[in-house]
Write a protein that holds these residues in place. Structure first.
Motif, short mmCIF file in Angstrom:
data_model
loop_
_atom_site.label_atom_id
_atom_site.label_comp_id
_atom_site.label_asym_id
_atom_site.label_seq_id
_atom_site.Cartn_x
_atom_site.Cartn_y
_atom_site.Cartn_z
N GLY A 153 46.64 22.54 37.10
CA GLY A 153 47.23 23.87 37.22
C GLY A 153 46.43 24.74 38.18
O GLY A 153 45.21 24.89 38.02
N ARG A 154 47.09 25.29 39.19
CA ARG A 154 46.43 26.22 40.10
C ARG A 154 45.90 27.43 39.32
O ARG A 154 46.60 27.98 38.49
N MET A 155 44.68 27.82 39.61
CA MET A 155 44.13 29.04 39.01
C MET A 155 44.38 30.18 39.99
O MET A 155 43.47 30.66 40.67
N SER A 156 45.64 30.61 40.04
CA SER A 156 46.08 31.45 41.15
C SER A 156 45.49 32.86 41.14
O SER A 156 45.57 33.58 42.13
N GLY A 157 44.90 33.27 40.02
CA GLY A 157 44.26 34.59 39.98
C GLY A 157 42.77 34.56 40.23
O GLY A 157 42.12 35.62 40.24
N TYR A 158 42.22 33.37 40.44
CA TYR A 158 40.77 33.25 40.51
C TYR A 158 40.16 33.98 41.70
O TYR A 158 39.02 34.45 41.63
N HIS A 159 40.89 34.14 42.79
CA HIS A 159 40.33 34.77 43.98
C HIS A 159 39.87 36.21 43.70
O HIS A 159 39.00 36.72 44.40
N ARG A 160 40.45 36.84 42.70
CA ARG A 160 40.05 38.21 42.36
C ARG A 160 38.69 38.27 41.66
O ARG A 160 38.08 39.34 41.58
N TYR A 161 38.23 37.14 41.14
CA TYR A 161 37.01 37.14 40.34
C TYR A 161 35.98 36.14 40.85
O TYR A 161 34.91 35.99 40.24
N SER A 162 36.26 35.46 41.95
CA SER A 162 35.39 34.36 42.39
C SER A 162 34.00 34.83 42.81
O SER A 162 33.06 34.03 42.83
N ASP A 163 33.86 36.13 43.14
CA ASP A 163 32.53 36.65 43.50
C ASP A 163 31.63 36.85 42.28
O ASP A 163 30.41 36.90 42.42
N SER A 164 32.24 36.95 41.11
CA SER A 164 31.44 37.25 39.92
C SER A 164 31.51 36.17 38.84
O SER A 164 30.67 36.16 37.92
N LEU A 165 32.50 35.28 38.90
CA LEU A 165 32.67 34.25 37.88
C LEU A 165 32.76 32.87 38.51
O LEU A 165 33.36 32.72 39.58
N THR A 166 32.18 31.87 37.86
CA THR A 166 32.46 30.50 38.27
C THR A 166 33.88 30.15 37.86
O THR A 166 34.50 30.86 37.03
N ALA A 167 34.41 29.08 38.41
CA ALA A 167 35.76 28.67 38.04
C ALA A 167 35.85 28.35 36.55
O ALA A 167 36.85 28.67 35.88
N GLU A 168 34.79 27.76 36.00
CA GLU A 168 34.77 27.44 34.57
C GLU A 168 34.75 28.70 33.72
O GLU A 168 35.44 28.78 32.69
N GLU A 169 33.99 29.71 34.15
CA GLU A 169 33.94 30.97 33.41
C GLU A 169 35.28 31.68 33.47
O GLU A 169 35.74 32.27 32.47
N TYR A 170 35.92 31.65 34.64
CA TYR A 170 37.24 32.27 34.77
C TYR A 170 38.24 31.61 33.83
O TYR A 170 38.99 32.30 33.10
N LEU A 171 38.25 30.28 33.81
CA LEU A 171 39.18 29.56 32.94
C LEU A 171 38.93 29.91 31.47
O LEU A 171 39.87 30.13 30.71
N GLU A 172 37.68 29.99 31.09
CA GLU A 172 37.34 30.32 29.70
C GLU A 172 37.87 31.70 29.32
O GLU A 172 38.40 31.90 28.22
N LYS A 173 37.78 32.66 30.24
CA LYS A 173 38.28 34.00 29.95
C LYS A 173 39.81 34.02 29.85
O LYS A 173 40.38 34.77 29.05
N VAL A 174 40.47 33.21 30.66
CA VAL A 174 41.93 33.11 30.56
C VAL A 174 42.33 32.50 29.22
O VAL A 174 43.25 32.99 28.55
N VAL A 175 41.64 31.46 28.82
CA VAL A 175 41.94 30.81 27.54
C VAL A 175 41.71 31.76 26.38
O VAL A 175 42.48 31.79 25.40
N ARG A 176 40.67 32.59 26.45
CA ARG A 176 40.38 33.57 25.38
C ARG A 176 41.36 34.74 25.39
O ARG A 176 41.41 35.51 24.43
N GLY A 177 42.09 34.90 26.48
CA GLY A 177 43.01 36.03 26.58
C GLY A 177 42.40 37.26 27.20
O GLY A 177 43.05 38.31 27.27
N ASP A 178 41.17 37.15 27.70
CA ASP A 178 40.54 38.29 28.35
C ASP A 178 41.13 38.55 29.74
O ASP A 178 41.10 39.68 30.23
N LEU A 179 41.61 37.50 30.37
CA LEU A 179 42.26 37.60 31.68
C LEU A 179 43.59 36.88 31.63
O LEU A 179 43.80 35.98 30.80
#
Length: 222
Positions: A153-179
């Motif tokens: 699955g493309r992580m199509s919103g990751y470009h907005r957070y790539s300066d501050s989050l790793t891809a793994e951290e971004y995915l974790e926040k999406v799974v938790r519902g934070d993003l």
């Protein structure tokens, strides 16, 4: 041949009859039009389905070739192939695992149904057709006795957070519902579960070339 009739509707809208079925050679022109409408320019036109790819889909693995028809018009499609993957070596690119959409590497003995593509015309996206196609592909997994459905699955919103989050951290926040991520959040609603983050999956600036490998396990298989 897969065939399922059902009713879909927009939120608080009237029911609309839909047909999910196996697509055939007679649908090729309509399927290409769905690709054009789903992925308009600047998406490169050479990446839309071509007739050779579609021919391979319906001849090599017709069970993995589904479309949605509403009032006689094809408005969505989903394609898969069977593969075998080493669970200890999950990294791959979309081009490698799908043979660039030609699926000449389809393995009739593979125990994984791998998703190649899913697309819905924009004017029909409020009807939940993507989720209904995914659920239908789960039924194919069960029917064939496969172990699981898998896909990147493309992580199509990751470009907005790539300066501050790793891809793994971004995915974790999406799974938790934070993003919220348009693609990953949709797959979560469909029952898919993340198993790995894959770098260099697809050339895609929005996801910084990352994808979340996400699965659905057949509950009837150990």
């Amino acid at each position: 041949m897969f065939r399922k009739e059902l009713y879909v509707s927009e939120p608080q809208g009237k029911p609309i009859q839909a047909l999910i079925r196996t697509y055939t050679e007679a649908d090729f022109d309509a399927l290409i039009e769905v690709q054009k409408g789903s992925f308009p320019p600047p998406f490169p036109s050479e990446l839309w389905w071509n007739r050779e790819q579609l021919h391979n889909h319906v001849t090599r693995f017709p069970d993995g070739a589904l479309c949605v028809e509403i009032e006689g018009r094809v408005v969505a499609s989903m394609t898969g192939l069977r593969v075998q993957l080493d669970p200890q070596h999950l990294e791959h690119t979309w081009a490698e695992i799908t043979d660039e959409g030609y699926i000449r590497n389809h393995n009739p003995q593979g125990d994984i149904l791998y998703i190649v593509d899913i697309c819905v015309l924009p004017e029909f996206r409020k009807l939940g057709l993507g989720k209904w196609m995914m659920l239908s592909m789960y039924e194919v997994v069960v029917h064939l006795g496969l172990r699981r459905l898998l896909g990147g699955g493309r992580m199509s919103g990751y470009h907005r957070y790539s300066d501050s989050l790793t891809a793994e951290e971004y995915l974790e926040k999406v799974v938790r519902g934070d993003l919220h991520d348009p693609v990953i959040s949709f797959l979560l609603r469909c029952g898919r579960v993340p198993v790995a983050v894959v770098p260099n999956y697809l050339e895609d600036e929005e996801s910084r070339n990352y994808a979340a490998l996400m699965e659905w396990q057949n509950p009837f298989r150990p």
